[in-house]
Design an enzyme around this catalytic site. Structure first.
Site, short mmCIF file in Angstrom:
data_model
loop_
_atom_site.label_atom_id
_atom_site.label_comp_id
_atom_site.label_asym_id
_atom_site.label_seq_id
_atom_site.Cartn_x
_atom_site.Cartn_y
_atom_site.Cartn_z
N CYS A 9 0.80 -1.25 0.00
CA CYS A 9 0.07 0.10 -0.04
C CYS A 9 1.02 1.19 0.09
CB CYS A 9 -0.89 0.08 1.33
SG CYS A 9 -1.85 -1.49 1.60
N GLY A 35 0.00 -0.06 -5.11
CA GLY A 35 -1.24 -0.59 -4.89
C GLY A 35 -1.97 -0.03 -6.03
N ASN A 109 -0.12 1.23 6.06
CA ASN A 109 0.52 0.33 5.20
C ASN A 109 1.32 -0.63 6.01
OD1 ASN A 109 3.77 0.98 3.43
ND2 ASN A 109 2.38 -0.71 3.21
N GLY A 110 1.27 -1.60 5.91
CA GLY A 110 1.96 -2.63 6.66
C GLY A 110 1.14 -3.79 6.82
N TYR A 254 12.81 -3.73 -5.01
CA TYR A 254 11.83 -3.92 -5.89
C TYR A 254 10.91 -2.83 -5.73
CZ TYR A 254 7.54 -5.64 -7.99
OH TYR A 254 6.40 -5.70 -8.95
P1 AMP Z 1 8.12 -15.60 -10.88
O1 AMP Z 1 9.20 -15.98 -12.09
O2 AMP Z 1 6.71 -15.88 -11.59
O3 AMP Z 1 8.53 -16.07 -9.56
O4 AMP Z 1 8.00 -13.86 -11.12
C1 AMP Z 1 9.10 -13.20 -11.11
C2 AMP Z 1 8.64 -11.66 -11.23
O5 AMP Z 1 7.81 -11.21 -9.91
C3 AMP Z 1 9.93 -10.62 -11.23
O6 AMP Z 1 9.84 -10.09 -12.39
C4 AMP Z 1 9.76 -9.81 -9.90
O7 AMP Z 1 9.94 -8.53 -10.38
C5 AMP Z 1 8.06 -10.13 -9.74
N1 AMP Z 1 7.87 -9.80 -8.26
C6 AMP Z 1 8.67 -10.24 -7.32
N2 AMP Z 1 7.92 -9.81 -6.08
C7 AMP Z 1 7.13 -9.09 -6.45
C8 AMP Z 1 6.08 -8.77 -5.60
N3 AMP Z 1 5.89 -8.80 -4.08
N4 AMP Z 1 4.96 -7.96 -6.28
C9 AMP Z 1 4.81 -7.97 -7.54
N5 AMP Z 1 5.88 -8.50 -8.31
C10 AMP Z 1 6.85 -9.28 -7.64
#
Ligand code: AMP
Length: 471
Positions: A9, A35, A109-110, A254
């Protein structure tokens, strides 16, 4: 790259500006990446708090007539993709209620790790809950407190919470914000100069929200600190002693935007350093460096700079992919990924490619992307991940799935390499991750990479089943 796990969030608050709701809208606009499921703004004109929230994106929800109905000099806002609670409008924030402490609205958020126990206790004492989100628990605790003033009742409530929270509250005549004693989630404070030497104060999850409204970043709300902003100015006080800091490292890996300062540090600097250190630890004999957009871009720039290999955007992302799309009845293989990404063939044909992304969670998306790059003609694909293997779920506000679904929790790096069909695969080491965020004093939480949780998770079974329910 995928939004399917996104589960955080963004919060925003402002006091002392005649266009508080409009600026909240702009602040939320800049925090949209945190979000995309629902958003809301509550504003006070000094007499009454009005709240508007809806499912969807900030720009669609807040039309001029909606904003015109949100008068006042104080406002809070929220953009959400649930960490707890089902994904329905009932759970959209801010929550606004009238209680014995007056009208109050809150956005969070949290993730409160003892929310289930608190809720059960409150329900047994007669409290009625409308939503399944853990944020509502806070309002009930405030209402129940014997303290007479809102700040004191809030302190009372916050001292009963465990876990991660950056909170913004709105009362009729003031804004109050607070950050949990470990400082898991970010919360920055800024200031705007108004005519006549007056100031408005703003708070946001990330400083990119300040840039859009010309606010100046002052500092962070400290772990265990509360800031109360009202007609008398700003009062800052520790509501609880700060505990060992546990700032979420994934914000830098990320989650946050690279143009933000998070925990007082430029995210871009961390990400580029992640890429540089990755290039040193895991070089590849390749022709070019290609990021998985957008999550891998900054690290790929660092990797390219350090390795001397050319940086090429050979995967193009369509930024306009919405929630609904029409798929032909004859299923197209990897349709979801193709909607979002398309390879630039002439850059890839016959080349050996270093593909950089921030993380592998389940591995399924990464496999599709590696395939896509290979099908576009790449001779070799060397996948490089700018953090260590994701081994453990997060209970503090990032929706990493349970261990059973985390590929790195159950497979060796060689097995993952085979699964994602890469020619080589390497992750960044923990030591380099610490170095990239300049964590000299052990101020970050690395639980998703280490399995070491900085707080006692008394009801871990309940936390895990809550994650399972959200699927
Ligand atoms: P996968 O290979 O299906 O595990 O997806 C990996 C992708 O998911 C990578 O491009 C990451 O940037 C993305 N990713 C990792 N953690 C998250 C998160 N918490 N929310 C959204 N995307 C994520």
């Amino acid at each position: 790259m995928f939004d399917k796990f996104r589960d955080e969030c963004g919060v925003f608050a402002i006091y002392g500006h005649p266009e508080a709701a409009k600026l909240s809208y702009l602040g939320l606009y800049a925090l949209q990446h945190r979000g995309q499921e629902s958003a809301g703004i509550a504003a006070s004109d000094g007499k009454e708090i009005r709240c508007h929230k809806s499912m969807g994106h900030v720009a669609e929800i807040f039309t001029p007539p909606v904003l015109a109905g949100l008068d006042g000099v104080a406002a809070i806002g929220h953009t959400r993709y649930s960490t707890a609670g089902d994904t329905v409008l009932l759970n959209a924030q801010p929550f606004a209620v009238a209680c014995n402490k007056g009208q109050v609205a809150v956005a969070h958020n949290g993730n409160i790790t003892n929310a289930a126990e608190l809720r059960a206790e409150l329900e047994s004492e007669g409290s009625i809950f409308q939503a399944s989100s853990d944020t509502e628990v806070i309002l009930h605790l405030v209402a129940k407190s014997r303290e007479r003033t809102l700040p004191a009742a809030l302190r009372d409530a916050l001292l009963q919470l465990e876990g991660a929270y950056s909170l913004v509250f709105l009362a009729r005549d003031r804004v109050i914000v607070a950050r949990d004693p470990h400082g898991f989630r970010p919360l920055a404070m800024g200031q705007m100069e108004l005519s006549g030497g007056r100031h408005a104060y703003v708070f946001a999850s990330e400083t990119c929200a300040f840039d859009l409204i010309n606010a100046v970043y002052l500092n962070d709300v400290e772990p265990g600190e509360m800031a109360i902003v009202g007609p008398e100015g700003v009062i800052r006080q520790q509501f609880a002693p700060a505990r060992d800091r546990a700032q979420c490292v994934f914000e830098h890996v990320y989650f946050s935007r690279p143009d933000s300062l998070v925990f007082g540090r430029p995210v871009q600097e961390s990400r580029e350093m992640l890429g540089r250190l990755l290039a040193r630890e895991a070089p590849a004999d390749a022709d070019l460096v290609v990021p998985v957009p957008d999550s891998g871009v900054s690290a790929a720039i660092g990797y390219a700079a350090e390795s001397g290999l050319p940086f090429r955007q050979a995967l193009i992302r369509n930024h306009y992919v919405g929630r609904t799309f029409i798929e032909p009845s004859q299923a197209i293989r990897d349709f979801g990924v193709k909607l979002k990404l398309n390879p630039v063939r002439h850059l890839l044909e016959g080349r050996s490619v270093v593909l950089v992304d921030d993380s592998i969670v389940r591995g399924t998306t990464s496999r599709k992307i590696v395939r896509m790059v290979r099908q576009a003609g790449a001779r070799e694909v060397h996948l490089r991940i700018s953090c260590p293997p994701t081994l453990s779920p997060c209970f503090y506000g990032v929706d990493t799935p349970l261990r059973s679904e985390l590929i790195a929790a159950n497979h060796s790096i060689e097995e993952i390499r085979r699964f994602v069909e890469a020619d080589s695969l390497a992750y960044l080491s923990m030591a380099s991750l610490r170095r990239a965020v300049n964590d000299l004093d052990q101020e970050y939480c690395y639980a998703c990479y280490s399995g070491v949780y900085p707080t006692d998770l008394v009801n871990i079974e309940e936390l895990m089943s809550a994650k399972k329910r959200r699927g």
